[in-house]
Write a protein that holds these residues in place. Structure first.
Motif, PDB file in Angstrom:
ATOM      1  N   LEU A 107      -8.326  22.080 -61.323  1.00  0.00           N
ATOM      2  CA  LEU A 107      -7.165  22.535 -60.574  1.00  0.00           C
ATOM      3  C   LEU A 107      -7.298  22.228 -59.090  1.00  0.00           C
ATOM      4  N   VAL A 108      -8.526  22.220 -58.586  1.00  0.00           N
ATOM      5  CA  VAL A 108      -8.741  21.822 -57.194  1.00  0.00           C
ATOM      6  C   VAL A 108      -8.325  20.367 -57.008  1.00  0.00           C
ATOM      7  N   GLY A 109      -8.799  19.504 -57.908  1.00  0.00           N
ATOM      8  CA  GLY A 109      -8.439  18.091 -57.825  1.00  0.00           C
ATOM      9  C   GLY A 109      -6.944  17.879 -57.974  1.00  0.00           C
ATOM     10  N   LEU A 110      -6.314  18.578 -58.920  1.00  0.00           N
ATOM     11  CA  LEU A 110      -4.881  18.441 -59.136  1.00  0.00           C
ATOM     12  C   LEU A 110      -4.102  18.918 -57.917  1.00  0.00           C
ATOM     13  N   ALA A 111      -4.515  20.059 -57.352  1.00  0.00           N
ATOM     14  CA  ALA A 111      -3.805  20.607 -56.194  1.00  0.00           C
ATOM     15  C   ALA A 111      -3.920  19.675 -54.994  1.00  0.00           C
ATOM     16  N   GLU A 112      -5.111  19.178 -54.718  1.00  0.00           N
ATOM     17  CA  GLU A 112      -5.297  18.350 -53.530  1.00  0.00           C
ATOM     18  C   GLU A 112      -4.643  16.981 -53.685  1.00  0.00           C
ATOM     19  N   GLU A 113      -4.740  16.372 -54.859  1.00  0.00           N
ATOM     20  CA  GLU A 113      -4.107  15.063 -55.049  1.00  0.00           C
ATOM     21  C   GLU A 113      -2.584  15.172 -54.998  1.00  0.00           C
ATOM     22  N   THR A 114      -2.043  16.286 -55.486  1.00  0.00           N
ATOM     23  CA  THR A 114      -0.596  16.504 -55.383  1.00  0.00           C
ATOM     24  C   THR A 114      -0.190  16.727 -53.934  1.00  0.00           C
ATOM     25  N   ALA A 115      -0.950  17.535 -53.213  1.00  0.00           N
ATOM     26  CA  ALA A 115      -0.623  17.859 -51.822  1.00  0.00           C
ATOM     27  C   ALA A 115      -0.651  16.613 -50.943  1.00  0.00           C
ATOM     28  N   LYS A 116      -1.611  15.735 -51.180  1.00  0.00           N
ATOM     29  CA  LYS A 116      -1.732  14.538 -50.343  1.00  0.00           C
ATOM     30  C   LYS A 116      -0.609  13.536 -50.581  1.00  0.00           C
ATOM     31  N   LEU A 117       0.118  13.675 -51.690  1.00  0.00           N
ATOM     32  CA  LEU A 117       1.225  12.752 -51.988  1.00  0.00           C
ATOM     33  C   LEU A 117       2.560  13.228 -51.420  1.00  0.00           C
ATOM     34  N   ILE A 118       2.603  14.436 -50.876  1.00  0.00           N
ATOM     35  CA  ILE A 118       3.873  14.984 -50.395  1.00  0.00           C
ATOM     36  C   ILE A 118       4.470  14.110 -49.298  1.00  0.00           C
ATOM     37  N   VAL A 119       3.672  13.795 -48.291  1.00  0.00           N
ATOM     38  CA  VAL A 119       4.187  12.998 -47.168  1.00  0.00           C
ATOM     39  C   VAL A 119       4.468  11.547 -47.582  1.00  0.00           C
ATOM     40  N   PRO A 120       3.582  10.847 -48.321  1.00  0.00           N
ATOM     41  CA  PRO A 120       3.953   9.511 -48.790  1.00  0.00           C
ATOM     42  C   PRO A 120       5.248   9.497 -49.602  1.00  0.00           C
ATOM     43  N   ALA A 121       5.457  10.516 -50.436  1.00  0.00           N
ATOM     44  CA  ALA A 121       6.700  10.587 -51.208  1.00  0.00           C
ATOM     45  C   ALA A 121       7.895  10.796 -50.286  1.00  0.00           C
ATOM     46  N   GLY A 122       7.726  11.627 -49.249  1.00  0.00           N
ATOM     47  CA  GLY A 122       8.799  11.835 -48.287  1.00  0.00           C
ATOM     48  C   GLY A 122       9.127  10.565 -47.523  1.00  0.00           C
ATOM     49  N   ILE A 123       8.091   9.822 -47.114  1.00  0.00           N
ATOM     50  CA  ILE A 123       8.322   8.540 -46.429  1.00  0.00           C
ATOM     51  C   ILE A 123       9.029   7.563 -47.352  1.00  0.00           C
ATOM     52  N   LEU A 124       8.663   7.569 -48.612  1.00  0.00           N
ATOM     53  CA  LEU A 124       9.304   6.686 -49.591  1.00  0.00           C
ATOM     54  C   LEU A 124      10.800   6.974 -49.694  1.00  0.00           C
ATOM     55  N   LEU A 125      11.165   8.252 -49.652  1.00  0.00           N
ATOM     56  CA  LEU A 125      12.579   8.615 -49.760  1.00  0.00           C
ATOM     57  C   LEU A 125      13.365   8.284 -48.491  1.00  0.00           C
ATOM     58  N   LEU A 126      12.710   8.381 -47.336  1.00  0.00           N
ATOM     59  CA  LEU A 126      13.413   8.204 -46.067  1.00  0.00           C
ATOM     60  C   LEU A 126      13.339   6.783 -45.520  1.00  0.00           C
ATOM     61  N   TRP A 127      12.292   6.072 -45.864  1.00  0.00           N
ATOM     62  CA  TRP A 127      12.063   4.724 -45.316  1.00  0.00           C
ATOM     63  C   TRP A 127      12.475   3.696 -46.368  1.00  0.00           C
ATOM     64  N   HIS A 128      13.721   3.271 -46.315  1.00  0.00           N
ATOM     65  CA  HIS A 128      14.284   2.427 -47.377  1.00  0.00           C
ATOM     66  C   HIS A 128      14.035   0.941 -47.145  1.00  0.00           C
ATOM     67  N   ARG A 129      13.481   0.584 -46.000  1.00  0.00           N
ATOM     68  CA  ARG A 129      13.382  -0.833 -45.666  1.00  0.00           C
ATOM     69  C   ARG A 129      12.420  -1.571 -46.594  1.00  0.00           C
ATOM     70  N   HIS A 130      11.275  -0.994 -46.829  1.00  0.00           N
ATOM     71  CA  HIS A 130      10.267  -1.639 -47.683  1.00  0.00           C
ATOM     72  C   HIS A 130       9.712  -0.618 -48.667  1.00  0.00           C
ATOM     73  N   ARG A 131       9.484  -1.089 -49.882  1.00  0.00           N
ATOM     74  CA  ARG A 131       8.905  -0.214 -50.895  1.00  0.00           C
ATOM     75  C   ARG A 131       7.869  -0.978 -51.716  1.00  0.00           C
ATOM     76  N   SER A 132       7.058  -1.760 -51.062  1.00  0.00           N
ATOM     77  CA  SER A 132       6.072  -2.551 -51.786  1.00  0.00           C
ATOM     78  C   SER A 132       4.815  -1.732 -52.038  1.00  0.00           C
ATOM     79  N   PRO A 133       4.081  -2.053 -53.108  1.00  0.00           N
ATOM     80  CA  PRO A 133       2.821  -1.346 -53.371  1.00  0.00           C
ATOM     81  C   PRO A 133       1.832  -1.474 -52.214  1.00  0.00           C
ATOM     82  N   ALA A 134       1.808  -2.632 -51.539  1.00  0.00           N
ATOM     83  CA  ALA A 134       0.876  -2.832 -50.425  1.00  0.00           C
ATOM     84  C   ALA A 134       1.145  -1.841 -49.303  1.00  0.00           C
ATOM     85  N   GLU A 135       2.412  -1.632 -48.981  1.00  0.00           N
ATOM     86  CA  GLU A 135       2.756  -0.677 -47.930  1.00  0.00           C
ATOM     87  C   GLU A 135       2.505   0.755 -48.386  1.00  0.00           C
TER      88      GLU A 135
END
Length: 275
Positions: A107-135
């Motif tokens: 649960l520690v691993g699940l909680a931390e890995e989920t928490a660290k994806l919050i901001v990348p997911a938010g950037i993905l929703l707001l930053w529509h210019r590029h959505r490549s795996p490299a970025e």
């Protein structure tokens, strides 16, 4: 000149960061153990916790054959990813602890890995210019770097207080956690964010399955890291994580066009294929 400077920027980050850290450490060693010394401890902890994550982030951003992510986006991912990730992980772990009584490592691993994806997911929703795996990978590494730095600062401060001001304990904590951060938080979040951006770029069942499997693998590696806690386990898990990340960095490079193949400008290509 610009590309060459960007390619070797990580070396400058490493040298400057290590130099500043040693300067603060030397100042601490030369000013005794009075109140004045304590005022330098936050700077020592900040630099010691940030140098390795910042260096690896600069390395991931500077590899040739990759479109660099804007510095503003990287900065937001590192700052907000660290703060929001640490706070969210703390609340998730606190809630699970009170519900279950004992907090399993999974649960520690699940909680931390989920928490660290919050901001990348938010950037993905707001930053529509590029959505490549490299970025997505660079943004994920930035979020993991911010998280790792703040978490290391917390552990180093706890070591300072618990050892009643023993700088040796602080330095050991900073060294171990700093050196292992690229093979842990940075790698796991970078890989899952890359898979998330790949799914967003071309939604489909296979890309969704790839993201879910990558996320599950990151949680599993994180859980094993926290569970075994031995040097051989750290070397093995870190080697797998870092090797996977470096392979992903290599595969996501933009290949130059084949010899003799004309390069079509983006505007002309769009005009030829308006649909």
């Amino acid at each position: 000149m610009g590309n060459t400077g960007r390619r070797w920027a990580w070396v400058a980050v490493l040298l400057v960061g290590v130099g500043l850290h040693l300067l603060v450490l030397e100042t601490l060693a030369g000013t005794g153990t009075g109140t004045g010394t304590v005022t330098f401890v936050p700077a020592l902890i900040l630099l010691g916790a940030s140098v390795a994550p910042a260096t690896f982030l600069a390395f991931a951003q500077s590899l040739p054959g990759r479109r660099p992510v804007p510095g503003s986006v990287v900065g937001v991912a590192a700052l907000l990813g660290g703060v929001i990730g640490v706070v969210a992980a703390g609340w998730l772990e606190y809630d699970a602890l009170h519900r279950l009584g004992v907090l399993p490592m999974a649960l520690v691993g699940l909680a931390e890995e989920t928490a660290k994806l919050i901001v990348p997911a938010g950037i993905l929703l707001l930053w529509h210019r590029h959505r490549s795996p490299a970025e997505g990978l660079v943004i994920g590494v930035a979020s993991g770097a911010g998280f790792a730095a703040l978490e290391t600062m917390g552990y180093a401060f706890a070591a300072f207080v618990g050892s009643q001001g023993n700088l040796g304990e602080v330095e050991q904590t900073l060294l171990v956690r700093g050196l292992t951060a690229p093979a842990a938080h940075l790698a796991w979040t970078g890989l899952t964010a890359a898979a998330l951006f790949a799914f967003a770029a071309a939604p489909g069942g296979r890309k969704l399955a790839a993201f879910l499997l990558t996320f599950a693998a990151a949680v599993t590696l994180h859980t094993c890291w926290d569970t075994f806690g031995t040097q051989p386990a750290y070397v093995f898990i870190g080697g797998v994580s870092l090797g996977w990340l470096l392979l992903r960095l290599h595969l996501d490079r933009e290949r130059p066009p084949a010899s003799g193949t004309p390069v079509v400008p983006a505007s002309r290509e769009t005009a030829a294929h308006p649909g």
